[in-house]
Scaffold this motif. Structure first.
Motif, PDB file in Angstrom:
ATOM      1  N   UNK A 270      35.349  -9.986   9.022  1.00 29.08           N
ATOM      2  CA  UNK A 270      35.292 -10.335  10.448  1.00 29.08           C
ATOM      3  C   UNK A 270      34.236  -9.496  11.164  1.00 29.08           C
ATOM      4  N   UNK A 271      34.228  -8.203  10.914  1.00 28.84           N
ATOM      5  CA  UNK A 271      33.242  -7.319  11.539  1.00 28.84           C
ATOM      6  C   UNK A 271      31.829  -7.674  11.096  1.00 28.84           C
ATOM      7  N   UNK A 272      31.676  -8.051   9.828  1.00 31.06           N
ATOM      8  CA  UNK A 272      30.378  -8.445   9.293  1.00 31.06           C
ATOM      9  C   UNK A 272      29.839  -9.660  10.054  1.00 31.06           C
ATOM     10  N   UNK A 273      30.707 -10.652  10.286  1.00 27.61           N
ATOM     11  CA  UNK A 273      30.275 -11.842  11.022  1.00 27.61           C
ATOM     12  C   UNK A 273      29.977 -11.526  12.491  1.00 27.61           C
ATOM     13  N   UNK A 274      30.703 -10.583  13.076  1.00 33.61           N
ATOM     14  CA  UNK A 274      30.409 -10.179  14.454  1.00 33.61           C
ATOM     15  C   UNK A 274      29.015  -9.580  14.575  1.00 33.61           C
ATOM     16  N   UNK A 275      28.499  -9.047  13.462  1.00 36.19           N
ATOM     17  CA  UNK A 275      27.152  -8.477  13.442  1.00 36.19           C
ATOM     18  C   UNK A 275      26.090  -9.523  13.067  1.00 36.19           C
ATOM     19  N   UNK A 276      26.496 -10.780  12.986  1.00 36.87           N
ATOM     20  CA  UNK A 276      25.531 -11.846  12.713  1.00 36.87           C
ATOM     21  C   UNK A 276      25.436 -12.279  11.267  1.00 36.87           C
ATOM     22  N   UNK A 277      26.287 -11.737  10.399  1.00 44.42           N
ATOM     23  CA  UNK A 277      26.260 -12.120   8.996  1.00 44.42           C
ATOM     24  C   UNK A 277      27.191 -13.287   8.709  1.00 44.42           C
ATOM     25  N   UNK A 278      27.192 -13.711   7.470  1.00 42.84           N
ATOM     26  CA  UNK A 278      28.063 -14.795   7.003  1.00 42.84           C
ATOM     27  C   UNK A 278      28.965 -14.206   5.915  1.00 42.84           C
ATOM     28  N   UNK A 279      30.282 -14.402   6.073  1.00 44.93           N
ATOM     29  CA  UNK A 279      31.258 -13.894   5.107  1.00 44.93           C
ATOM     30  C   UNK A 279      32.043 -15.065   4.531  1.00 44.93           C
ATOM     31  N   UNK A 280      32.384 -14.956   3.255  1.00 48.03           N
ATOM     32  CA  UNK A 280      33.113 -16.041   2.592  1.00 48.03           C
ATOM     33  C   UNK A 280      33.772 -15.543   1.320  1.00 48.03           C
ATOM     34  N   UNK A 281      34.607 -16.397   0.754  1.00 45.96           N
ATOM     35  CA  UNK A 281      35.196 -16.158  -0.560  1.00 45.96           C
ATOM     36  C   UNK A 281      34.632 -17.181  -1.535  1.00 45.96           C
ATOM     37  N   UNK A 282      34.546 -16.787  -2.780  1.00 47.17           N
ATOM     38  CA  UNK A 282      34.298 -17.721  -3.876  1.00 47.17           C
ATOM     39  C   UNK A 282      35.564 -17.651  -4.724  1.00 47.17           C
ATOM     40  N   UNK A 283      36.258 -18.786  -4.833  1.00 51.66           N
ATOM     41  CA  UNK A 283      37.535 -18.807  -5.541  1.00 51.66           C
ATOM     42  C   UNK A 283      37.439 -19.713  -6.768  1.00 51.66           C
ATOM     43  N   UNK A 284      37.841 -19.176  -7.900  1.00 46.10           N
ATOM     44  CA  UNK A 284      37.905 -19.942  -9.142  1.00 46.10           C
ATOM     45  C   UNK A 284      39.357 -20.328  -9.390  1.00 46.10           C
ATOM     46  N   UNK A 285      39.641 -21.629  -9.299  1.00 43.99           N
ATOM     47  CA  UNK A 285      40.962 -22.158  -9.617  1.00 43.99           C
ATOM     48  C   UNK A 285      40.947 -22.494 -11.113  1.00 43.99           C
TER      49      UNK A 285
END
Length: 177
Positions: free
Chosen positions: A100-115
């Motif tokens: 969340x803090x990373x995105x507030x600084x203008x970045x993009x955050x995500x998960x990569x999930x392997x099912x």
């Protein structure tokens, strides 16, 4: 401080594929993404194999990967799950807050999930993860099912890039602009 035993290696296959993909991205000039090591203090070492068998985490880690894609700062975590349901307990509060803090600084955050059971890898934007956490915090399910995710974000294998997540990231960015 948490204790580490071999269960900490659960995501290693996915991470190896992502590491390989990141190297290909770097070689082609598409992205520069670094794996963030988890700092540990070894307690027991198997003298014959020289492997650490018991260790303590020095501090809470943030995310697995951080870097830049064509000028866009990105951070993400790689997760694996055996079933078609992903427990939100797999994303620690300090990781979620960092993203969340990373995105507030203008970045993009995500998960990569392997099912694993489906043999599918998917990109999960932070904004979608937030919705699942909000549902849980309002008394709802403490997990989400694969069926609840947007299959547009399935991560393909393309050529020699095993986990080609930049396509899913690009799709996400095009939808957000």
């Amino acid at each position: 401080m948490g204790t580490w035993k071999t269960r900490g290696l659960r995501g290693s296959a996915l991470e190896e594929y992502i590491n390989y993909s990141n190297e290909k991205y770097r070689e082609s000039g598409l992205a520069l993404i670094q794996k963030i090591p988890t700092p540990i203090t070894p307690i027991d070492i198997d003298k014959s194999s020289r492997h650490i068998t018991l260790a303590y985490f020095e501090k809470k880690s943030t995310v697995d990967y951080i870097g830049v894609v064509q000028g866009i700062p990105v951070c993400f975590d790689a997760k694996e799950c055996a079933s078609t349901s992903f427990s939100l307990a797999n994303v620690h509060e300090h990781q979620f807050k960092f993203m969340e803090e990373f995105e507030k600084q203008g970045g993009i955050a995500f998960l990569i999930i392997f099912f694993k059971s489906l043999d599918k890898i998917i990109y999960l934007p932070l904004k979608d993860l937030k919705l699942f956490f909000e549902r849980m915090n309002e008394g709802g399910k403490k997990s989400f099912k694969y069926e609840e995710l947007d299959e547009e974000y399935l991560i393909p294998k393309k050529g020699d890039i095993i986990v080609h997540y930049l396509e899913s990231l690009s799709l996400y960015l095009s939808k957000e602009s």
